[in-house]
Design an enzyme around this catalytic site. Structure first.
Site, PDB file in Angstrom:
ATOM      1  N   HIS A  40       0.834  -1.203   0.000  1.00 38.45           N
ATOM      2  CA  HIS A  40       0.000   0.000   0.000  1.00 38.45           C
ATOM      3  C   HIS A  40       0.871   1.257   0.000  1.00 38.45           C
ATOM      4  O   HIS A  40       2.032   1.201   0.401  1.00 38.45           O
ATOM      5  CB  HIS A  40      -0.807   0.092   1.304  1.00 38.45           C
ATOM      6  CG  HIS A  40      -1.653  -1.075   1.643  1.00 38.45           C
ATOM      7  ND1 HIS A  40      -3.012  -1.076   1.460  1.00 38.45           N
ATOM      8  CD2 HIS A  40      -1.347  -2.273   2.196  1.00 38.45           C
ATOM      9  CE1 HIS A  40      -3.508  -2.238   1.885  1.00 38.45           C
ATOM     10  NE2 HIS A  40      -2.528  -2.981   2.337  1.00 38.45           N
ATOM     11  N   TYR A  41       0.268   2.393  -0.350  1.00 38.59           N
ATOM     12  CA  TYR A  41       0.851   3.668   0.093  1.00 38.59           C
ATOM     13  C   TYR A  41      -0.117   4.335   1.048  1.00 38.59           C
ATOM     14  O   TYR A  41      -1.319   4.084   1.026  1.00 38.59           O
ATOM     15  CB  TYR A  41       1.269   4.583  -1.050  1.00 38.59           C
ATOM     16  CG  TYR A  41       0.211   5.124  -1.986  1.00 38.59           C
ATOM     17  CD1 TYR A  41      -0.873   5.865  -1.538  1.00 38.59           C
ATOM     18  CD2 TYR A  41       0.350   4.969  -3.366  1.00 38.59           C
ATOM     19  CE1 TYR A  41      -1.796   6.400  -2.419  1.00 38.59           C
ATOM     20  CE2 TYR A  41      -0.566   5.491  -4.254  1.00 38.59           C
ATOM     21  CZ  TYR A  41      -1.639   6.203  -3.765  1.00 38.59           C
ATOM     22  OH  TYR A  41      -2.549   6.727  -4.648  1.00 38.59           O
ATOM     23  N   THR A  42       0.448   5.214   1.887  1.00 38.86           N
ATOM     24  CA  THR A  42      -0.346   5.799   2.969  1.00 38.86           C
ATOM     25  C   THR A  42      -1.234   6.949   2.519  1.00 38.86           C
ATOM     26  O   THR A  42      -2.268   7.208   3.132  1.00 38.86           O
ATOM     27  CB  THR A  42       0.578   6.354   4.065  1.00 38.86           C
ATOM     28  OG1 THR A  42       1.480   7.298   3.451  1.00 38.86           O
ATOM     29  CG2 THR A  42       1.384   5.243   4.721  1.00 38.86           C
TER      30      THR A  42
ATOM     31  N   GLU B 132       2.572  -0.843   4.524  1.00 35.71           N
ATOM     32  CA  GLU B 132       2.277   0.531   4.106  1.00 35.71           C
ATOM     33  C   GLU B 132       3.583   1.267   3.829  1.00 35.71           C
ATOM     34  O   GLU B 132       4.503   1.248   4.664  1.00 35.71           O
ATOM     35  CB  GLU B 132       1.518   1.280   5.206  1.00 35.71           C
ATOM     36  CG  GLU B 132       0.096   0.825   5.427  1.00 35.71           C
ATOM     37  CD  GLU B 132      -0.909   1.488   4.464  1.00 35.71           C
ATOM     38  OE1 GLU B 132      -0.477   2.316   3.626  1.00 35.71           O
ATOM     39  OE2 GLU B 132      -2.103   1.157   4.568  1.00 35.71           O
TER      40      GLU B 132
ATOM     41  N   HIS C 191      -2.549  -3.276  -3.346  1.00 34.09           N
ATOM     42  CA  HIS C 191      -3.918  -3.127  -2.847  1.00 34.09           C
ATOM     43  C   HIS C 191      -4.908  -3.012  -4.013  1.00 34.09           C
ATOM     44  O   HIS C 191      -5.994  -3.575  -3.982  1.00 34.09           O
ATOM     45  CB  HIS C 191      -3.990  -1.881  -1.950  1.00 34.09           C
ATOM     46  CG  HIS C 191      -5.153  -1.875  -1.014  1.00 34.09           C
ATOM     47  ND1 HIS C 191      -5.483  -0.774  -0.260  1.00 34.09           N
ATOM     48  CD2 HIS C 191      -6.075  -2.832  -0.707  1.00 34.09           C
ATOM     49  CE1 HIS C 191      -6.558  -1.064   0.473  1.00 34.09           C
ATOM     50  NE2 HIS C 191      -6.930  -2.295   0.225  1.00 34.09           N
TER      51      HIS C 191
ATOM     52  N   ASP D 292      -3.774   2.243  -4.841  1.00 33.33           N
ATOM     53  CA  ASP D 292      -2.403   2.128  -4.319  1.00 33.33           C
ATOM     54  C   ASP D 292      -1.844   0.716  -4.511  1.00 33.33           C
ATOM     55  O   ASP D 292      -2.612  -0.242  -4.540  1.00 33.33           O
ATOM     56  CB  ASP D 292      -2.354   2.548  -2.833  1.00 33.33           C
ATOM     57  CG  ASP D 292      -3.197   1.666  -1.911  1.00 33.33           C
ATOM     58  OD1 ASP D 292      -4.349   1.359  -2.272  1.00 33.33           O
ATOM     59  OD2 ASP D 292      -2.689   1.280  -0.845  1.00 33.33           O
TER      60      ASP D 292
END
Ligand SMILES: [Zn+2]
Length: 214
Positions: A23-25, A87, A125, A135
């Site tokens: 994921h990215y935040t 993440e 994700h 993401d």
């Protein structure tokens, strides 16, 4: 080692992790750290990696963190029970820094060895939730991971299996065709646009052939 996030449960059915979801935040690392440990937010991940490559362990890998939400992969639902979530602190527009990628690669090597997770089960994700999520996005360097055996990358072949069949064999869940095409391109062909074409079909068929259920 302490795991500061209270946001976890047991893995349902006692299953072991067999997927990694990246994921990215979309928010800063500090904000994400607070949120992923806030009981009111009801979200978490096993790891958060800062832009400078600091790896923060938030939930024990043996437990079910709350990062994936609704979706599916290779016929599995409840992806939280089946996965380890990572993440990356990133706003979705900036490149992922070298130090952050290096830290991710080291972490993936450990996780994949610990749980015997093969490279084709390291996903984004947006792969498992193509109608809801984008993401880790088009800037994430999946090919870099694949070159180290930490994910997969398609070779260009001649096979033209229908795209829908290939995507299902690769693992994509049921979703409108445009959502699945967008998710596939975001990961493997982010410079492409327009309707499905022969290159999409060839790349997807190659992955399905190499990593599909056979
Ligand atoms: Zn995500």
């Amino acid at each position: 080692m302490s795991f500061p996030s209270p946001n976890f449960t047991e893995r349902r059915g006692g299953v072991l992790p067999s997927l990694v979801v990246i994921h990215y935040t979309a928010i800063s690392c500090d904000e994400a750290h607070s949120r992923l440990c806030d009981p009111a937010a009801e979200v978490s991940a096993h790891y958060l990696i800062s832009e400078t490559g600091t790896v923060l362990a938030l939930v024990d890998e043996r437990h079910r963190a709350w990062h994936a939400g609704a979706g599916g992969w290779v016929g599995l639902d409840d992806i939280n029970s089946h996965s380890i979530g990572i993440e990356l602190a990133n706003d979705g527009a900036a490149p992922f820094p070298h130090l952050q990628m290096t830290a991710l690669e080291g972490l993936l090597q450990q996780i994949m060895a610990r749980w015997a997770i093969p490279a084709h089960r390291v996903i984004g994700h947006s792969d498992m939730a193509p109608t809801r999520k984008i993401d880790p996005g088009p800037h994430f360097d999946w090919r870099r991971l694949a070159l180290q055996g930490l994910s997969v990358w398609p070779d260009r072949g001649d096979c033209e299996m229908p795209l829908a069949d290939s995507l299902t064999q690769i693992g994509y869940p049921d979703a409108p065709p445009e959502s699945r095409l967008a998710a596939f391109r975001r990961r493997f062909r982010p410079w492409a646009s327009g309707p499905e074409d022969a290159i999409d079909r060839a790349l997807a068929a190659n992955l399905a052939d190499r990593f599909g259920p056979g």
